[in-house]
Design a protein around this motif. Structure first.
Motif, short mmCIF file in Angstrom:
data_model
loop_
_atom_site.label_atom_id
_atom_site.label_comp_id
_atom_site.label_asym_id
_atom_site.label_seq_id
_atom_site.Cartn_x
_atom_site.Cartn_y
_atom_site.Cartn_z
N LEU A 189 0.86 -1.41 -0.06
CA LEU A 189 -0.08 0.10 -0.02
C LEU A 189 0.80 1.38 0.09
CD1 LEU A 189 -2.78 1.26 0.09
CD2 LEU A 189 -2.55 1.02 2.74
N GLU A 190 1.98 1.17 0.88
CA GLU A 190 2.92 2.43 0.64
C GLU A 190 3.33 2.72 -0.56
OE1 GLU A 190 3.39 4.56 3.94
OE2 GLU A 190 1.54 3.39 4.05
N THR A 191 3.83 1.47 -1.17
CA THR A 191 4.48 1.56 -2.65
C THR A 191 3.55 2.27 -3.43
OG1 THR A 191 5.90 -0.44 -2.19
CG2 THR A 191 5.37 0.10 -4.68
N ALA A 192 2.07 1.58 -3.44
CA ALA A 192 1.03 2.16 -4.44
C ALA A 192 0.63 3.73 -4.19
CB ALA A 192 -0.18 1.33 -4.00
N ARG A 193 0.92 3.97 -2.75
CA ARG A 193 0.90 5.49 -2.36
C ARG A 193 1.61 6.45 -3.02
NH1 ARG A 193 0.58 6.37 3.85
NH2 ARG A 193 0.32 8.37 3.37
N THR A 194 2.99 5.98 -3.30
CA THR A 194 3.98 6.74 -4.00
C THR A 194 3.69 6.54 -5.59
OG1 THR A 194 5.79 5.97 -2.33
CG2 THR A 194 6.57 6.72 -4.54
N VAL A 195 3.39 5.72 -5.98
CA VAL A 195 2.92 5.58 -7.55
C VAL A 195 1.74 6.41 -7.70
CG1 VAL A 195 1.97 4.06 -9.21
CG2 VAL A 195 3.64 3.35 -7.81
N VAL A 196 0.70 6.56 -6.83
CA VAL A 196 -0.32 7.66 -7.03
C VAL A 196 0.41 8.94 -7.18
CG1 VAL A 196 -2.35 8.58 -5.82
CG2 VAL A 196 -2.31 6.11 -5.94
N ARG A 197 1.11 9.33 -6.21
CA ARG A 197 1.69 10.71 -6.14
C ARG A 197 2.54 10.93 -7.39
NH1 ARG A 197 4.43 12.30 -0.50
NH2 ARG A 197 2.49 12.81 0.78
N ALA A 198 3.30 10.11 -7.75
CA ALA A 198 3.98 10.33 -9.09
C ALA A 198 3.14 10.26 -10.24
CB ALA A 198 5.05 8.99 -9.24
N LEU A 199 2.27 9.67 -10.55
CA LEU A 199 1.36 9.75 -11.55
C LEU A 199 0.55 11.10 -11.54
CD1 LEU A 199 0.13 6.13 -11.89
CD2 LEU A 199 1.60 7.47 -13.56
N ALA A 200 0.11 11.44 -10.35
CA ALA A 200 -0.41 12.87 -10.47
C ALA A 200 0.39 14.15 -10.45
CB ALA A 200 -1.27 12.61 -9.18
N ALA A 201 1.67 13.97 -10.32
CA ALA A 201 2.36 15.05 -10.12
C ALA A 201 2.47 15.88 -11.44
CB ALA A 201 3.73 14.66 -10.11
N VAL A 202 2.35 17.37 -11.31
CA VAL A 202 2.49 18.04 -12.30
C VAL A 202 3.71 19.09 -12.14
CG1 VAL A 202 0.92 20.14 -13.54
CG2 VAL A 202 -0.15 18.13 -12.27
N PRO A 203 4.47 19.09 -13.19
CA PRO A 203 4.59 18.18 -14.38
C PRO A 203 5.01 16.73 -13.85
CG PRO A 203 6.39 19.80 -14.37
CD PRO A 203 5.66 20.10 -13.34
N ARG A 204 4.57 15.92 -14.64
CA ARG A 204 4.90 14.45 -14.36
C ARG A 204 6.50 14.29 -15.16
NH1 ARG A 204 1.31 9.84 -16.97
NH2 ARG A 204 -0.39 10.41 -15.37
N CYS A 205 7.07 13.48 -14.29
CA CYS A 205 8.40 13.15 -14.96
C CYS A 205 8.30 12.46 -16.18
CB CYS A 205 8.96 11.84 -13.85
SG CYS A 205 10.20 10.88 -14.71
#
Length: 798
Positions: A189-205
């Motif tokens: 779940l902690e890993t998934a939280r990081t993924v959610v943050r990264a995908l929602a980042a503006v601008p995204r990597c």
């Protein structure tokens, strides 16, 4: 506070009665546990369209097999185990269906979640989740089915709805094996939280965007692993793993998602049909071992069950997870008065994404004191109060707005206190701990801040000539991952003592304080919220009052587990005997005098308010209020109140403690209550406002010279209210001077100043407080926590 032992005994009696054919007991069991089953199934199946079928199947099996339950105390874990088995049965059916012919949504791989799955959306919408809580809800979509089953139960444990022992029993595993599985699931779940943050980042990597081009947009465990590998190795994305609040803390005290109307209505209709037909639900599916109970439900179920579940529908539609009046049995504090902070989008417009803008220096304007229901003759003979301000630079940023009930913004608590020599201390929280800033009597900085490193909250402050004492929270090791309530004393910048007030010895923690700290010259009184961690009150919330002498030793006279879910605290130091205290109790519904009383069963009533777990219709600012004492020995307090149009004991609460209150207004009005002495209310509270279209929040009271009182509040115009929460437009801070009967002394002053915590009294009788000069946005939930590096110090003199 209702104890865990009492809950177990009451639940046991209810189950035994239902097994013996008591129709009302069966009605109450279904009505009380339908939301629990829905939350387990909904989260385990990730909101699939078959959730309602599985919920129904779970309840049918439970009703049919209730007579097989040997230990009635284990009903909750037994029911949870049935729900998980039904979920697994449905997954097995899905795996053998041919994908080509699956037009019901089960054709997708079992480790894939629909990004539009309604349970996650409902969790976010109905519980008004934002920030990291919202990210955590979104992250659950990335777990595989086995982890989602476990998550469904562990989420309840973290939220205080289920104990670890019940979770172990529901899974049918050993305690050790359960701990290993929970830890592994939390890591995913902690890993998934990081993924959610990264995908929602503006601008995204850019590299992440390139990787996502091959992704079909459906969260799944397979894609979680691919995205997680990138976030670990990418310098830009790896920062999203920083600053994650432990999930247990995010979920602590979180309400259950309300049962959708269609599910409750479907169960009610099915029950009604089979009851009238005299047939057993599910009899054909469970022939053989259960044939001897063919017709058991029809015999034992009653038509009232339909009304009970319909009541759940109605209450869920109103934003309350569990029905209280007429349906709640009072058998569990976790089920009796829990609220779902569900607010319709129409009454909660999206909050502005911009931070509150700094406002000009404070100005005064006069307005008439309007109280039609309780006229207060206005006088112009008293001079208008003079308000002066100065600025104070801070060494660390202060996040000056925090999320309150339903994520609505409230001022972060900043306490200001005066020492006997006239010097002033100001306590405020920062990322590195709680800062205490020393000021002279002229309100100028007189030295560097003392930083209580790692402290999490300002729960109360006492200023002393040589330093200060602070009630705060510090990291602790316990089953919930909560912090510990702690009293610290500093002298001339050095720590004198640190006394933990919660811990394993007392089976309690303090995830939040909402507290008060007072000093009578001999001992401190620390009054704060506690969370049970083991023992009879495991998982419950209540309050605790601890007396500590000047050397840091705990002395006699305090209590624990007083007001249920304590939703508001106020304390006044007495030269001898118990300190005068008040509390908002969500079980007995209202404001009570708790002076010297551990449990409030016999506590005098100050004001009845509509309450449920996590909310009371009347409140103190930030759940921490003030008590003022007159030279003659009377007391006064001020609070925001929805009033009471009617109040009566809840007949469905077998404890005899629960009340049902109908509020007088949807909006909060300003009220002042008086006490004859430290234990006796002096009549009904005096209303200071009567403006149904305006909400009134952040109510404070402080003493003025010549037998007068200052009452302040903030107006929220064009208020739209739902489930105890009002949105609208901030229009300023009101200051009103009243006498000890509540009568206004002159006209109100509306100022641009704010009040964000305790108000200090200088030796000359003037008042002083600290705040950040900004305009709050009350149009909706807080979207972010703005920060400032400047405090404003206000002084109000006549």
């Amino acid at each position: 506070m209702q104890s865990g032992r009492r809950d177990a005994l009451a639940d046991e009696a209810l189950v035994v009665a239902a097994q013996g054919g008591d129709r009302r007991a069966l009605d109450d069991l279904v009505a009380a546990y339908l939301p629990l089953v829905y939350n387990i199934v909904g989260r385990a199946l990730d909101g699939h369209t078959d959730v309602d079928d599985v919920v129904q199947e779970t309840l049918v099996r439970a009703v049919e097999r209730l007579a097989d339950l040997r230990d009635p105390v284990a009903f909750r874990s037994w029911l949870a185990a049935i729900a998980i088995r039904c979920v697994r049965d449905r997954w097995r059916v899905a795996q053998v269906r041919p994908v080509a012919g699956a037009d019901d949504g089960w054709g997708v791989p079992p480790d894939t979640a629909d990004p539009g799955a309604d349970f996650v959306d409902l969790t976010i919408l109905r519980l008004e989740l934002s920030g990291q809580r919202r990210e955590t809800a979104l992250a659950t979509r990335w777990l595989d089915p086995d982890d989602r089953e476990l998550l469904a139960l562990w989420w309840l444990e973290a939220a205080g709805e289920m104990s670890r022992a019940e979770l172990v029993e529901a899974l049918g595993l050993t305690a050790g094996h359960t701990s290993v599985r929970v830890q592994r699931m939390k890591q995913q779940l902690e890993t998934a939280r990081t993924v959610v943050r990264a995908l929602a980042a503006v601008p995204r990597c850019g590299e992440l965007s390139e990787l996502a081009r091959r992704w079909d947009g459906r969260p799944s465990s397979a894609w979680r692993k691919q995205f997680a590998r990138h976030t670990r190795e990418c310098v830009q994305c790896s920062v999203h793993a920083q600053g994650l609040v432990p999930t247990e803390r995010l979920l602590a005290g979180l309400a259950l998602v309300p049962v959708p109307v269609l599910i409750a209505a479907r169960w009610a209709a099915l029950t009604a049909a089979h009851s009238s037909a005299g047939t057993a639900l599910g009899g054909a599916r469970h022939a053989g071992g259960h044939a001897n109970r063919s017709g058991w439900l029809a015999t034992h179920g009653s038509a009232k069950l339909v009304a009970v579940v319909a009541g759940v529908v109605a209450v869920a539609g109103a934003g309350i997870v569990y029905a209280s009046a007429g349906t709640s049995t009072g058998t569990s504090a976790r089920r009796q008065v829990v609220a779902a902070p569900a607010v319709a989008p129409s009454t909660h417009p999206p909050a502005s994404t911009t931070s509150p803008m700094p406002t000009p220096p404070p100005t005064l304007r006069s307005t008439s004191a309007t109280t039609p229901s309780a006229p207060h003759p206005t006088s112009t003979s008293s001079p208008s109060p003079g308000l002066t301000t100065s600025k104070l630079g801070l060494p660390s940023p202060l996040s000056y707005l925090s999320s309150g009930y339903n994520e609505m913004p409230e001022w972060t608590r900043i306490d200001t206190e005066t020492a006997p020599d006239g010097s002033v201390q100001v306590a405020w929280p920062a990322a590195d701990g709680v800062h205490v800033t020393p000021l002279t009597a002229a309100l100028q900085r007189r030295g560097p801040d003392v930083v209580v490193t790692g402290a999490r909250e300002v729960g109360g402050l006492v200023a002393q000539n040589d330093g200060f004492a602070l009630l705060t929270r510090v990291p602790d090791s316990n089953k919930w991952g909560d912090t510990a309530a702690t009293l610290v004393r500093y002298r001339n910048g050095a720590q004198v003592f640190i006394r933990r007030l919660t811990g394993t010895a007392s089976n309690d923690t303090a995830p939040v304080l909402d507290g008060a700290l007072k000093w009578n010259g001999t001992e401190y009184g620390a009054y704060f919220v506690v969370h049970g961690a083991g023992g009879f009150a495991d998982g419950h919330y209540g309050d605790k009052l601890v007396y500590v002498n000047g050397n840091g030793a705990v002395v006699s006279g305090g209590w624990d587990w007083g007001c249920s879910h304590n939703e508001g605290i106020a304390l006044y130091p007495e030269a001898s005997g118990p300190f005068t205290s008040l509390c908002f109790d969500d079980w007995r519904s209202g404001l009570f005098v708790s002076t010297g009383i551990g449990a409030p069963d016999e506590a005098p009533v100050v004001q009845r308010e509509q309450c449920w777990a996590g909310y009371c219709g009347g409140d103190f600012p930030g759940n921490a209020g003030a008590i003022v004492k007159s030279p003659s020995g009377r007391y006064a307090t001020a609070f925001a109140s929805r009033g009471s149009a009617s109040a009566a004991k809840n007949p469905a609460d077998t404890s005899g403690r629960g009340w049902t209150v109908t509020p007088r207004t949807d909006t909060h009005q300003v009220a002042v209550a008086f006490l004859k002495d430290g234990s006796t209310p002096a009549g009904s509270p005096v209303p200071l406002t009567d403006e149904p279209g305006t909400d009134h929040v952040n109510v404070h009271i402080a003493p003025l010279p010549n037998g007068r009182l200052l009452v302040s509040w903030e107006d929220v115009l064009s208020a739209s209210c739902n489930a105890g929460t009002c949105t609208g437009k901030f229009s300023g801070t009101h200051l009103r001077i009243i006498d000890w009967s509540g009568k206004a002394q002159g006209t109100d002053q509306v100022v641009d100043s704010r009040i964000a915590g305790d108000i200090a009294i200088l030796p000359d009788g003037s008042l002083v407080w600290a705040y950040v000069q900004a305009t709050p946005d009350y149009s909706g939930p807080l979207s972010s926590s703005p920060a400032s590096s400047t405090l404003t110090i206000a002084r109000l003199a006549e």
